[in-house]
Design an enzyme around this catalytic site. Sequence first.
Site, PDB file in Angstrom:
ATOM      1  N   ASN A   1      40.953 -76.193  30.782  1.00 45.49           N
ATOM      2  CA  ASN A   1      39.636 -76.585  31.316  1.00 45.49           C
ATOM      3  C   ASN A   1      39.673 -77.915  32.081  1.00 45.49           C
ATOM      4  OD1 ASN A   1      39.967 -77.958  28.919  1.00 45.49           O
ATOM      5  ND2 ASN A   1      37.836 -77.818  28.310  1.00 45.49           N
TER       6      ASN A   1
ATOM      7  N   GLY B   1      42.759 -77.990  22.257  1.00 51.24           N
ATOM      8  CA  GLY B   1      42.578 -76.544  22.400  1.00 51.24           C
ATOM      9  C   GLY B   1      41.675 -76.034  21.295  1.00 51.24           C
TER      10      GLY B   1
ATOM     11  N   GLU C   1      42.519 -82.373  19.101  1.00 45.65           N
ATOM     12  CA  GLU C   1      41.194 -82.398  19.725  1.00 45.65           C
ATOM     13  C   GLU C   1      40.796 -80.941  19.887  1.00 45.65           C
ATOM     14  OE1 GLU C   1      38.414 -82.168  21.882  1.00 45.65           O
ATOM     15  OE2 GLU C   1      39.445 -83.026  23.618  1.00 45.65           O
TER      16      GLU C   1
ATOM     17  N   CYS D   1      34.724 -79.008  25.846  1.00 48.89           N
ATOM     18  CA  CYS D   1      34.543 -79.032  24.392  1.00 48.89           C
ATOM     19  C   CYS D   1      33.373 -79.922  23.981  1.00 48.89           C
ATOM     20  CB  CYS D   1      35.837 -79.451  23.699  1.00 48.89           C
ATOM     21  SG  CYS D   1      36.567 -80.878  24.465  1.00 48.89           S
TER      22      CYS D   1
ATOM     23  N   GLU E   1      41.482 -90.514  21.758  1.00 52.59           N
ATOM     24  CA  GLU E   1      42.092 -90.725  23.074  1.00 52.59           C
ATOM     25  C   GLU E   1      41.289 -91.781  23.814  1.00 52.59           C
ATOM     26  OE1 GLU E   1      42.325 -86.785  24.766  1.00 52.59           O
ATOM     27  OE2 GLU E   1      44.127 -86.373  23.623  1.00 52.59           O
TER      28      GLU E   1
HETATM   29  P1  ADP Z   1      41.823 -71.598  24.879  1.00 55.01           P
HETATM   30  O1  ADP Z   1      41.199 -70.488  24.102  1.00 55.01           O
HETATM   31  O2  ADP Z   1      40.865 -72.558  25.420  1.00 55.01           O
HETATM   32  O3  ADP Z   1      42.834 -71.142  25.876  1.00 55.01           O
HETATM   33  P2  ADP Z   1      43.950 -72.252  23.116  1.00 55.01           P
HETATM   34  O4  ADP Z   1      43.880 -73.049  21.858  1.00 55.01           O
HETATM   35  O5  ADP Z   1      44.282 -70.811  22.992  1.00 55.01           O
HETATM   36  O6  ADP Z   1      42.555 -72.478  23.806  1.00 55.01           O
HETATM   37  O7  ADP Z   1      44.964 -72.901  24.145  1.00 55.01           O
HETATM   38  C1  ADP Z   1      45.183 -74.282  24.298  1.00 55.01           C
HETATM   39  C2  ADP Z   1      46.648 -74.504  24.567  1.00 55.01           C
HETATM   40  O8  ADP Z   1      47.373 -74.062  23.416  1.00 55.01           O
HETATM   41  C3  ADP Z   1      47.204 -73.727  25.745  1.00 55.01           C
HETATM   42  O9  ADP Z   1      48.224 -74.506  26.359  1.00 55.01           O
HETATM   43  C4  ADP Z   1      47.815 -72.514  25.077  1.00 55.01           C
HETATM   44  O10 ADP Z   1      48.855 -71.904  25.840  1.00 55.01           O
HETATM   45  C5  ADP Z   1      48.389 -73.148  23.829  1.00 55.01           C
HETATM   46  N1  ADP Z   1      48.655 -72.205  22.740  1.00 55.01           N
HETATM   47  C6  ADP Z   1      48.013 -71.070  22.439  1.00 55.01           C
HETATM   48  N2  ADP Z   1      48.592 -70.484  21.356  1.00 55.01           N
HETATM   49  C7  ADP Z   1      49.609 -71.284  20.977  1.00 55.01           C
HETATM   50  C8  ADP Z   1      50.583 -71.248  19.929  1.00 55.01           C
HETATM   51  N3  ADP Z   1      50.610 -70.261  19.051  1.00 55.01           N
HETATM   52  N4  ADP Z   1      51.479 -72.262  19.862  1.00 55.01           N
HETATM   53  C9  ADP Z   1      51.452 -73.274  20.747  1.00 55.01           C
HETATM   54  N5  ADP Z   1      50.563 -73.360  21.748  1.00 55.01           N
HETATM   55  C10 ADP Z   1      49.644 -72.381  21.867  1.00 55.01           C
END
Ligand code: ADP
Length: 484
Positions: free
Chosen positions: A156, A232, A254, A288, A462
């Site tokens: 985002n 995320g 966060e 967020c 942050e």
């Molecule tokens: P959103 O639903 O907003 O995409 P996510 O939490 O899924 O939020 O994603 C935030 C970040 O975390 C992205 O860079 C995504 O690729 C990463 N991500 C998602 N799943 C995993 C995981 N199992 N391990 C590490 N990073 C992840």
Amino acid sequence: MRFDTIFSMSACCIDGTFVSADSGETFSVINPYDGSLLGNVPNAGAAETARAIEVAQRAFPIWKAKTARRKAEVLLQWYKLIMAHCDELARIVTTEQGKPLAEAKGEIINGASFIRWFAEETRRLYGDIVPGPCPDKRMLVTREPVGVVGVITPWNFPMSMIARKVSAALAAGCPVVIKPAPQTPFSALAMAELAIEAGLPKGTFNVVTGDAEAIGLELTTNPIVRKISFTGSTRVGKQLLSQAASTVKSVSMELGGNAPFIVFDDADIDKAAAGALVCKFRNSGQTCICANRFYIQDAVYDIFVEKLAHLASSLKLGNGLDPNVTMGPLIDQYAMDKMHAFTEDAKAKNGRIVCGGEAHTSCSLFYAPTVIADATDDMRFASEEIFGPIAPIFRFHDEAEVIARANNTAYGLAAYVYTKDMGRTWRASERLEYGLVGINDSRMTTCEAPFGGVKESGFGREGSRHGLDEYTTLKYTCMGGIEM
Ligand code: ADP
């Protein structure tokens, strides 16, 4: 590499070099506005991540040993390069993420401000000399970089999320391995190019694109990595937290939010509605700290609904590169489906659609700016994060009731209050269980202030003078045997 070739480079950044995945595989990055293919990036995994961690570890003593002044100079140079390339970076953000160009520029400027802030803060990474209990001892407390940092960021704010985390880590003396979101890797790669040009030593700034689970698992379990900084979803945050436990890493999280936006009947309703518009519909509602639940007091309920709906209806949806456009698409079909589900749920429970409430015809990922009145606590968005352009408007009667309802959530990132009553501003600010509280203000993110949540919105901050603490450890040195 230059910006005009960034979409065709198909490489991630390890040890100051742009490289492919070991397998040679790539994945596609799509423009959410029209579904067109922007380019491909390496589909890297655990092996490439482990290599990036090793080179970061090699770079650690080199970067750590630089004087504070030198670190500040390099960071300032990175800041200047980003500002000099602001327009190009904004176009990359808009093209891969969808937000209007003016918002993308705002993101670049805001992100860069964190880099300048931490360039300044690194020169004030002071310790303490503590008055001790024994005449023959001297007690020193110093702040040391925690070590290699794994950074995982969302789509985002593809540029500013990286800037906020990485500038603090580098200012503290820590090299980084970044895993950007798969939807928006090009912003991260452009930042890497400018960081290298700014003079960061090889290996201090690495970007690995690819398999989220494999990269995330390596970052969270490799013993060399001493810190994980994640922005995320709460779901993924919890998973990373448990993975990081195996090697007892320091972690900043966060995570999601469910922000209340409270308007009391003594508030300036025009300002509240204007603040609500920005707070809800910026980035198509995909931040967020976006207001998730609007609580409006009885006496001003109808007028607020009318004003917000009027403003929301005037947003112009379209290609973010068009300077007249004020709202872009959602990031993907999953987000669209979620908006439909929230609206249908609200309609089934007697919610009143005042404007929007359906897909907008101009592009497959546009959801019309939506205001839903007569929202009730049993509707899904009362407890779930919307992350899209729907504003549900709940009615409330008195202060104690609205504070209790606002706090009735697992989240605790941002809350907003509009009132002119001094006593109420203090009571609300003190009683709201949130990391950030905006009083008559809905744009509070700035490098000078600490950003972060409580409860399941995470921990760690942050920005601000506290931001460096996330990437440092305290060392206590006790010097004994000093004869007097
Ligand atoms: P959103 O639903 O907003 O995409 P996510 O939490 O899924 O939020 O994603 C935030 C970040 O975390 C992205 O860079 C995504 O690729 C990463 N991500 C998602 N799943 C995993 C995981 N199992 N391990 C590490 N990073 C992840």
